[in-house]
Write a protein that holds these residues in place. Structure first.
Motif, short mmCIF file in Angstrom:
data_model
loop_
_atom_site.label_atom_id
_atom_site.label_comp_id
_atom_site.label_asym_id
_atom_site.label_seq_id
_atom_site.Cartn_x
_atom_site.Cartn_y
_atom_site.Cartn_z
N HIS A 32 16.02 13.11 -5.56
CA HIS A 32 16.70 14.38 -5.37
C HIS A 32 15.86 15.25 -4.45
CE1 HIS A 32 14.63 17.28 -8.37
NE2 HIS A 32 13.84 16.23 -8.21
N ASN A 94 20.65 19.15 -4.50
CA ASN A 94 20.99 19.71 -5.80
C ASN A 94 21.79 21.00 -5.61
OD1 ASN A 94 17.85 18.69 -6.02
ND2 ASN A 94 19.20 17.91 -7.60
N TRP A 103 18.59 19.84 -12.41
CA TRP A 103 18.76 19.47 -11.00
C TRP A 103 20.11 18.78 -10.78
CZ3 TRP A 103 15.64 21.88 -7.82
CH2 TRP A 103 14.34 22.17 -8.20
#
Length: 194
Positions: A32, A94, A103
């Motif tokens: 992420h 995110n 997230w």
């Protein structure tokens, strides 16, 4: 084999933070961005930080897929040379901060992630994507030639990446990718309930 035709953004910055692979691609590692970045901002951050890095693909909250480092090259993403030599690495934006859903990522980003993983698997001759849940279980499993492994960054470094939300969705992602690989037509971005 080149890159996914699902990618609509190609980074124009330096592509020196990579190596020739010494292992066939049999793994996808989902990361992420730790923020709601664009592909360009993510790739710039990776390339120009004090300890430079890179990634094969990025996915924005709106679902845009971008290429930083050619899929046939090893990107510097996971703090593990061994993992990155065999993995296509993907950074996902995110849409909420860490304290608002671990997230979280948007439905559009999730759909693009699933479509991209299915496309990578299909071009590599894989018919299944397998999530084992831990590095030990992944290393212990004897994968068939038509199976794509999944790994996550936190298995190789002291980090929370890919965040609680994406980590909780790994089985879902693997199952969705496997369904698409075993049905026609070829994967295309759209919407899927996450």
């Amino acid at each position: 084999m080149g890159n996914s035709t699902l990618a609509t953004y190609i980074w124009k910055g330096p592509t020196t933070n990579c190596n020739i692979r010494d292992h066939a691609i049999d793994t996808i590692t989902i990361h992420h961005m730790a923020g709601n970045g664009t592909c360009e901002s993510c790739f710039n951050t990776l390339a120009f930080k004090p300890d430079p890095g890179s990634v094969n693909y990025g996915i924005e909250t709106v679902g845009v897929i971008g290429v930083m480092i050619d899929e046939d090259l090893r990107a510097w993403t996971s703090n593990s040379r061994e993992n990155d030599m065999r993995a296509v690495t993907i950074e996902v934006a995110n849409d909420q901060p860490s304290n608002a859903g671990g997230w979280h990522v948007s439905d559009k980003a999730m759909e693009s992630l699933i479509a991209l993983c299915a496309d990578i698997c299909k071009r590599r001759g894989k018919t299944k994507m397998i999530w084992c849940g831990s590095l030990d279980a992944t290393n212990a499993r004897k994968f068939a030639n038509d199976e794509m492994r999944m790994t996550i960054h936190k298995w190789f470094a002291a980090t929370g990446c890919p965040g609680e939300y994406l980590e909780s969705k790994m089985s879902f992602i693997a199952n969705e990718v496997t369904k698409r690989l075993n049905s026609a037509p070829a994967p295309k971005p759209g919407r899927v309930a996450a």
